[in-house]
Motif scaffolding. Structure first.
Motif, PDB file in Angstrom:
ATOM      1  N   PRO A 247      20.754  26.356  18.600  1.00 25.44           N
ATOM      2  CA  PRO A 247      20.427  27.454  19.514  1.00 25.44           C
ATOM      3  C   PRO A 247      20.258  26.952  20.949  1.00 25.44           C
ATOM      4  N   MET A 248      21.043  27.494  21.847  1.00 22.13           N
ATOM      5  CA  MET A 248      20.933  27.185  23.279  1.00 22.13           C
ATOM      6  C   MET A 248      21.842  28.134  24.031  1.00 22.13           C
ATOM      7  N   PRO A 249      21.666  28.265  25.332  1.00 26.14           N
ATOM      8  CA  PRO A 249      22.563  29.118  26.110  1.00 26.14           C
ATOM      9  C   PRO A 249      24.022  28.705  25.932  1.00 26.14           C
ATOM     10  N   ALA A 250      24.916  29.681  25.978  1.00 26.20           N
ATOM     11  CA  ALA A 250      26.320  29.423  25.677  1.00 26.20           C
ATOM     12  C   ALA A 250      26.939  28.390  26.606  1.00 26.20           C
TER      13      ALA A 250
ATOM     14  N   ALA B 202      23.744  31.801  17.524  1.00 24.28           N
ATOM     15  CA  ALA B 202      22.347  31.624  17.916  1.00 24.28           C
ATOM     16  C   ALA B 202      22.147  31.558  19.427  1.00 24.28           C
ATOM     17  N   CYS B 203      23.211  31.668  20.206  1.00 25.30           N
ATOM     18  CA  CYS B 203      23.067  31.687  21.665  1.00 25.30           C
ATOM     19  C   CYS B 203      22.345  32.972  22.082  1.00 25.30           C
ATOM     20  N   PRO B 204      21.526  32.919  23.104  1.00 29.07           N
ATOM     21  CA  PRO B 204      20.800  34.126  23.511  1.00 29.07           C
ATOM     22  C   PRO B 204      21.724  35.242  23.984  1.00 29.07           C
ATOM     23  N   GLU B 205      22.954  34.912  24.386  1.00 30.85           N
ATOM     24  CA  GLU B 205      23.874  35.939  24.875  1.00 30.85           C
ATOM     25  C   GLU B 205      24.540  36.726  23.746  1.00 30.85           C
ATOM     26  N   SER B 206      24.434  36.258  22.502  1.00 28.52           N
ATOM     27  CA  SER B 206      25.065  36.992  21.404  1.00 28.52           C
ATOM     28  C   SER B 206      24.218  38.208  21.059  1.00 28.52           C
ATOM     29  N   SER B 207      24.813  39.140  20.301  1.00 32.50           N
ATOM     30  CA  SER B 207      24.081  40.348  19.927  1.00 32.50           C
ATOM     31  C   SER B 207      23.471  40.251  18.533  1.00 32.50           C
ATOM     32  N   ALA B 208      23.440  39.053  17.953  1.00 32.25           N
ATOM     33  CA  ALA B 208      22.801  38.883  16.651  1.00 32.25           C
ATOM     34  C   ALA B 208      21.325  39.265  16.743  1.00 32.25           C
ATOM     35  N   ASP B 209      20.860  40.088  15.779  1.00 32.14           N
ATOM     36  CA  ASP B 209      19.454  40.502  15.826  1.00 32.14           C
ATOM     37  C   ASP B 209      18.551  39.412  15.247  1.00 32.14           C
ATOM     38  N   ALA B 210      17.247  39.624  15.339  1.00 36.58           N
ATOM     39  CA  ALA B 210      16.285  38.610  14.911  1.00 36.58           C
ATOM     40  C   ALA B 210      16.431  38.248  13.430  1.00 36.58           C
ATOM     41  N   PRO B 211      16.597  39.218  12.520  1.00 36.13           N
ATOM     42  CA  PRO B 211      16.785  38.860  11.107  1.00 36.13           C
ATOM     43  C   PRO B 211      18.046  38.017  10.868  1.00 36.13           C
ATOM     44  N   TYR B 212      19.111  38.303  11.587  1.00 35.03           N
ATOM     45  CA  TYR B 212      20.351  37.535  11.481  1.00 35.03           C
ATOM     46  C   TYR B 212      20.083  36.088  11.915  1.00 35.03           C
ATOM     47  N   ARG B 213      19.414  35.928  13.043  1.00 31.49           N
ATOM     48  CA  ARG B 213      19.110  34.590  13.538  1.00 31.49           C
ATOM     49  C   ARG B 213      18.190  33.839  12.571  1.00 31.49           C
ATOM     50  N   ALA B 214      17.221  34.561  12.005  1.00 33.69           N
ATOM     51  CA  ALA B 214      16.312  33.918  11.046  1.00 33.69           C
ATOM     52  C   ALA B 214      17.075  33.495   9.795  1.00 33.69           C
ATOM     53  N   ALA B 215      17.992  34.331   9.322  1.00 35.87           N
ATOM     54  CA  ALA B 215      18.787  33.993   8.144  1.00 35.87           C
ATOM     55  C   ALA B 215      19.674  32.781   8.421  1.00 35.87           C
TER      56      ALA B 215
END
Length: 347
Positions: A332-335, A242-255
């Motif tokens: 969720p927070m910066p790494a 959930a860090c903003p630097e990861s490449s997880a997309d919005a649906p992944y983060r929502a899941a």
């Protein structure tokens, strides 16, 4: 001098190289904050890996880890692959997609990739780690002669002993709680499904190499427990999704923020090898199908095509949303902020 001191790592935390999630920005942020950041290059070729290493080096002058897949060379089985595509046909039809006419080996094992070896020897990243097995002795010697520190994943004592015998510098003890692919050398062998705590203690008591605990660790209390069991560091993957630097997309983060985080499951349906991910439509289908997936990563060719078709139709439940059993504890927070928090909590 200990391994962490040799690499100038001041915080005993390693960010796991979850392919599809880890990025140069994430790895650099973790390394700059005193831990060991990681990038996963197993699903790309030598040129792609070189670019990721260069991008990471542009963001940090500290040590970072480059992770490689060392799976067995897949065997093409046309009848099995056709049966798998036939079983998936109703899913493709539901989302107006067409399955591939035939399945491909979408990326090579490091065991077969001479171009990747040449690139690593030329770029000499500080740390290289292996997942799914070990390369041959010549490759290991070449990397060590280049001054590269080597890590490898074990899911049981036999694998750990093989890692130690190969001269690898440290063993990553991957418990059954861990998100992403199981690092089993042989995915067809019985899996004892050892927990992170049990496996870590077992390896510390029976091996002479340093042990890094991995699987289900999400906060400082988990890190402290791993260190108390004798590990030199803890490896965390899901904690960084959930860090903003990861490449997880919005649906992944929502899941990850949904009830699915409480119901992670192990499935081979997505890629052809057992992997833990958030419960979704793909894992539910995989639990019900009687078809056997093709070899890894041949099966992944079908999984990626199905996910693309479903996403185009607005359905995001067929992605490879890797996550460990500690997923509900993510923050969720910066790494860099997360690493500082984790270190403070572990004291």
């Amino acid at each position: 001098m200990t391994l962490l001191n040799r690499l100038n790592i001041s915080v005993p935390i390693i960010q796991a190289p979850m392919a599809g999630v880890s990025t140069p920005a994430l790895a650099a942020a973790v390394s700059n904050a005193g831990g060991l950041g990681s990038i996963g290059v197993g699903a790309t070729d030598a040129a792609g890996a070189r670019a990721m290493i260069a991008a990471t080096r542009a963001l940090t002058n500290r040590a970072f880890n480059v992770n490689l897949f060392v799976h067995a060379t897949p065997t093409a089985r046309p009848a099995r692959e056709a049966a798998w595509l036939d079983a998936m046909q109703p899913l493709f039809a539901r989302y107006n997609g067409e399955p591939p006419a035939a399945l491909r080996t979408i990326y090579q094992s490091f065991a077969d990739d001479d171009a990747m070896l040449d690139m690593l020897l030329d770029s000499a990243p500080p740390v290289v780690s292996f997942h799914f097995g070990l390369p041959d002795t010549d490759r290991i010697k070449a990397l060590k002669d280049a001054g590269i520190t080597l890590l490898a994943t074990a899911t049981n004592l036999d694998e750990a002993r093989a890692i130690e015998a190969a001269g690898i510098d440290a063993i990553v003890a991957q418990g059954f709680e861990a998100g992403g692919h199981r690092g089993m050398f042989n995915p067809d062998a019985p899996d004892d499904k050892l927990s992170t705590d049990a496996l870590t203690r077992l390896l510390v008591a029976n091996c002479h190499r340093p042990v890094i605990a991995a699987g289900g660790i999400m906060d400082g209390a988990g890190i402290r427990a791993a260190l108390d069991l004798g590990a030199i560091a803890a490896q965390l993957g899901t904690a960084f999704i959930a860090c903003p630097e990861s490449s997880a997309d919005a649906p992944y983060r929502a899941a990850l923020a949904s009830d699915a985080a409480h119901h992670t499951t192990m499935t081979a349906a997505i890629s052809g090898r057992p992997a833990r991910c958030l419960a979704n439509r793909f894992t539910a289908w995989g639990a019900g199908t009687r078809a056997n997936p093709p070899d890894y990563p041949i099966a992944y060719d079908a999984g990626k095509a199905l996910n693309a078709a479903a996403k185009a139709a607005g359905e995001h439940g067929f992605g490879a949303q890797w996550a460990g059993q500690g997923a509900p504890l993510h923050r969720p927070m910066p790494a860099a902020d997360l690493l500082t928090l984790l270190h403070r909590e572990s004291q």
